[in-house]
Design a protein around this motif. Structure first.
Motif, PDB file in Angstrom:
ATOM      1  N   MET A  29       7.686  -3.559  -4.255  1.00  0.00           N
ATOM      2  CA  MET A  29       8.459  -2.391  -3.881  1.00  0.00           C
ATOM      3  C   MET A  29       8.715  -1.501  -5.073  1.00  0.00           C
ATOM      4  O   MET A  29       8.846  -1.953  -6.207  1.00  0.00           O
ATOM      5  N   ASP A  30       8.846  -0.249  -4.784  1.00  0.00           N
ATOM      6  CA  ASP A  30       9.306   0.663  -5.812  1.00  0.00           C
ATOM      7  C   ASP A  30      10.834   0.653  -5.821  1.00  0.00           C
ATOM      8  O   ASP A  30      11.473   0.046  -4.991  1.00  0.00           O
ATOM      9  N   ARG A  58       0.827  -1.200   0.000  1.00  0.00           N
ATOM     10  CA  ARG A  58       0.000   0.000   0.000  1.00  0.00           C
ATOM     11  C   ARG A  58       0.860   1.246   0.000  1.00  0.00           C
ATOM     12  O   ARG A  58       0.634   2.189  -0.720  1.00  0.00           O
ATOM     13  N   SER A  59       1.878   1.209   0.845  1.00  0.00           N
ATOM     14  CA  SER A  59       2.678   2.420   0.935  1.00  0.00           C
ATOM     15  C   SER A  59       3.434   2.662  -0.367  1.00  0.00           C
ATOM     16  O   SER A  59       3.675   3.797  -0.729  1.00  0.00           O
ATOM     17  N   LEU A  75      16.079  -1.026  -3.910  1.00  0.00           N
ATOM     18  CA  LEU A  75      17.532  -0.929  -3.758  1.00  0.00           C
ATOM     19  C   LEU A  75      17.945  -1.031  -2.298  1.00  0.00           C
ATOM     20  O   LEU A  75      18.961  -1.648  -1.969  1.00  0.00           O
ATOM     21  N   ASP A  76      17.134  -0.429  -1.456  1.00  0.00           N
ATOM     22  CA  ASP A  76      17.407  -0.508  -0.034  1.00  0.00           C
ATOM     23  C   ASP A  76      17.411  -1.955   0.442  1.00  0.00           C
ATOM     24  O   ASP A  76      18.349  -2.434   1.090  1.00  0.00           O
ATOM     25  N   LEU A 101      15.591  -7.945 -10.719  1.00  0.00           N
ATOM     26  CA  LEU A 101      16.026  -7.842  -9.330  1.00  0.00           C
ATOM     27  C   LEU A 101      14.868  -8.139  -8.390  1.00  0.00           C
ATOM     28  O   LEU A 101      15.049  -8.741  -7.331  1.00  0.00           O
ATOM     29  N   ARG A 102      13.700  -7.706  -8.801  1.00  0.00           N
ATOM     30  CA  ARG A 102      12.545  -7.950  -7.944  1.00  0.00           C
ATOM     31  C   ARG A 102      12.280  -9.433  -7.801  1.00  0.00           C
ATOM     32  O   ARG A 102      11.833  -9.894  -6.753  1.00  0.00           O
TER      33      ARG A 102
END
Lengths: 186, 533
Positions: A154-155, A119-120, A160-161, A144-145
């Motif tokens: 994730m965006d 959601r975020s 990357l984080d 990568l995802r």
């Protein structure tokens, strides 16, 4: 926002290593006991070895993820994935193989966490994310995802984080498993 | 006109020395009495004024004379806003308010639709003066502090001329101006954003060239800034809004002159950031911005402070676009020559984050130092993650096959491993170089791990228990016990299962006693070690 210093500091390697080794050794013991108990004859058959390999692998991943805890998105996703697989594979026996720490937290917690992550990530500015997804980097980002557990939700920024932390944990896991393997086989 | 022109010069010079507040009110009387001695003090001012004079002169007829004069005065008055901060009385504001319509009519022709300005005090000055009908020349124009400030004032003047409309902002800017340190203000002006091209009068173009060189950084921004939401934003903006008439090319040139700190603005539209984080990436980003956002050179809205003002530059193509209010000035500082709408700001912030993380990943992934660019870096990262995952799978496979021995050495293994993980244990993957085992890219970029395999065996075992005497015995025993097993394992994989299967009992009997002894000692030792832990 995570800066590199914070990222490195949050990775407290010693306690992580200890937790990982503890969990992993426990899992290995369990697997060994199971192996000794069940099949004395066909121990070396490929299927047995393969099954054991799968168990060891999932045990390694589970102990790594539980050592990290639920702080990171990838560890949450990984634990969830392992739980689902275990539930499918073992049914009732699933909870026996769960690391104690993760068993306490209910499934709902993990789901809500993952849902919140999704959601975020939607709330963020979609334009930039789209441009990354559609561009030349988009294919690589999707690759990568697939690699990083839980990466689909994730965006790029968070991806990357999480990738950085995941790489660190993977490297530590490989190192420790090497030691264990050497020790065990020696 | 020349007399009036020179008079304005005098006025500015006089205002330098005299009390500014008084200047505003009492200069008119000195209109004819002022000497022209101060002319030579301000050469740029003179040239600028001449340009001012000449340019409006062409456009205006006699009636426009007063308009032009008022324009000049306005511009000069802008300059004096620096020194006159805080000294404008409210009466002037009201005065300005009343005559706003008049002024607009006068200045409609020479000026393009000037954007609203949050004018500074100088604007008020100038408006007060300009509102005086006729050829009456409010003398308290420009207390020139010197050449450096002149261009700024001239910009203010022009902005005042252009920006007749934003009275509210002017008042706001006035009040905010009052609180601003003029020194800071001038500094902010000089280093401020590049002149923004607003729809201002073409008449002042020439003047802009000469006057606003150092001011153009501020021009664009000021012309476009609407609300006096921030002091720093609008003091320069109000002053220099009118100057944003020229194309950006001129503004860029002018930026390098004067007090502008950013002399590199023509080439790289970025300057010292207040946030000052990823300034290097700014250049890249600004270029990327050019690619990504068409409105690249919109004015910079987000100014948090006046000092290290970012250059605002507006492309000529931006002239037609309506200027946007500054956004997000609290958190993000828009950089020079970059878009300032919230979306582009957010995008820029995200790009910064992403590039920062890419750098961090570059440190993590071995062998990525020379690699530049996101695509190649992502490739490397993907390869590295894949190789790590494959290593994990390989090791788990190995552990699955080696498992039988694990039972015996659990305690010792745990304690030893913990101990090892604390120390810098030179791990020796000596078991893996056997040909029977699949050729595994064991070290990702470190094939040098492979050579020191057998050499480290004894050292490895030797370093396992550097301290504990109890385990020394176990240590002595382990090499003897382990070596044959290790050799057997290393030779060929199929031997291992046979070794365990057939001779499991025998092996266990053979080595179990020793292993148990080891274990016993190890477990005895482990509580000590765990306590240490």
């Amino acid at each position: 926002m995570m800066n590199p210093q914070r990222l490195s500091l949050s990775f407290s390697s010693t306690s992580y290593k200890y937790r990982f080794v503890q969990g992993f050794i426990r899992a290995l013991k369990r697997i060994n006991r199971q192996k000794l108990a069940t099949s004395l004859l066909s121990r070396s058959s490929p299927t047995e070895i393969y099954k054991r390999y799968l168990k060891v692998k999932s045990a390694a991943d589970a102990s790594m993820a539980s050592a990290v805890g639920l702080r990171r998105a990838w560890s949450r996703a990984l634990l969830q994935r392992i739980r689902d697989q275990e539930r499918i594979n073992f049914g009732n026996k699933y909870y026996k193989y769960c690391p104690a720490g993760t068993r306490i937290r209910g499934k709902s917690t993990t789901f809500t966490m993952i849902r919140n992550i999704k959601r975020s990530s939607d709330d963020r500015n979609c334009k930039d994310q789209e441009s990354i997804n559609n561009g030349a980097l988009g294919w690589k980002a999707n690759e990568l995802r697939k690699l990083v557990p839980g990466g689909e939700a994730m965006d790029m920024c968070n991806l990357l984080d999480e990738t950085a932390h995941y790489i660190k944990c993977l490297a530590t896991q490989v190192k420790l498993m090497k030691r264990i393997a050497d020790f065990a086989s020696a | 006109m020349e007399s009036a022109f020179k008079f304005m010069e005098m006025e500015s010079n006089e205002l330098n020395s005299s009390d500014p507040s008084q200047d505003c009110f009492f200069k008119p009387q000195n209109w004819d009495d002022s000497s022209l001695d101060h002319q030579q003090a301000c050469d740029p001012f003179e040239s600028a004024l001449s340009s001012i004079v000449s340019s409006p002169a062409a456009a205006n007829s006699g009636a426009g004379d007063g308009a032009m004069i008022r324009e000049l005065i306005g511009r000069l008055g802008n300059i004096c806003s620096n020194n006159n901060s805080g000294e404008i009385s409210p009466s002037q504001q009201s005065y300005n308010n009343n005559n706003n319509s008049t002024n607009t009519s006068c200045y409609g022709t020479p000026l393009n639709s000037p954007p609203k300005l949050s004018l500074s005090i100088a604007d008020h000055h100038i408006r007060a003066k300009l509102n005086v009908p006729g050829s009456y020349f409010p003398p308290s124009l420009v207390p020139l502090s010197g050449d450096p400030g002149f261009a700024e004032r001239a910009a203010k003047f022009s902005s005042l001329v252009n920006g007749q409309f934003g009275m509210n902002e002017a008042e706001f800017g006035y009040r905010s101006m009052a609180r601003v340190d003029p020194g800071k203000f001038s500094r902010g002006l000089s280093s401020g954003p590049g002149g923004r091209v607003s729809g201002s009068t073409p008449n002042s173009e020439k003047k802009d060239n000469q006057i606003s060189r150092s001011l153009t950084p501020e021009n664009g921004e000021f012309a476009d800034s609407r609300e006096g939401s921030s002091v720093s934003d609008h003091i320069p903006s109000g002053v220099f809004g009118g100057k944003a008439e020229n194309g950006n090319a001129k503004k860029r040139k002018s930026i390098s002159r004067g007090k502008a700190k950013e002399t590199n603005t023509p080439s790289s539209p970025k300057d010292a950031k207040v946030a000052g984080e990823t300034s290097e990436s700014d250049a890249k980003r600004s270029k990327k911005d050019g690619a990504s956002s068409s409105g690249n050179e919109k004015e910079n809205g987000g100014k948090a402070k006046a000092e290290s003002g970012d250059g605002n530059e507006k492309q000529t193509k931006e002239n037609s676009k309506p200027p946007e209010p500054p956004k997000d000035y609290i958190h993000v500082r828009a950089r020079r020559g970059q878009a300032t709408d919230s979306h582009s700001l957010a995008e820029r912030v995200r790009r910064e984050k992403i590039s920062e993380r890419m750098k961090f990943l570059q440190d993590l992934v071995p062998g990525c130092n020379k690699v530049t660019g996101k695509a190649v870096m992502l490739d490397e990262i993907i390869n590295y993650v894949q190789s790590l995952q494959r290593q994990v799978e390989f090791l788990s496979m190995k552990l699955a096959t080696v498992n039988p021995r694990m039972d015996f050495n659990m305690e010792a293994l745990l304690s030893k491993d913990i101990f090892q993980s604390r120390g810098s244990f030179p791990h020796a993957p000596y078991l893996l170089d056997s040909s029977s085992l699949p050729a595994f890219p064991f070290g990702y970029h470190h094939p040098q791990q492979m050579p020191p395999l057998h050499n480290t065996i004894s050292t490895a075992t030797g370093t396992q228990f550097p301290v504990n005497p109890l385990s020394a015995q176990a240590l002595h025993r382990t090499p003897s016990l382990q070596l044959p097993a290790m050799d057997g394992f290393a030779e060929s994989d199929p031997q291992v299962p046979t070794f365990f299967e057939d001779d499991l009992q025998s092996v266990v009997q053979m080595g179990f006693g020793q292993i148990q002894q080891q274990n016993f000692e190890g477990s005895m030792a482990s509580p000590q070690m765990k306590v240490e832990l």
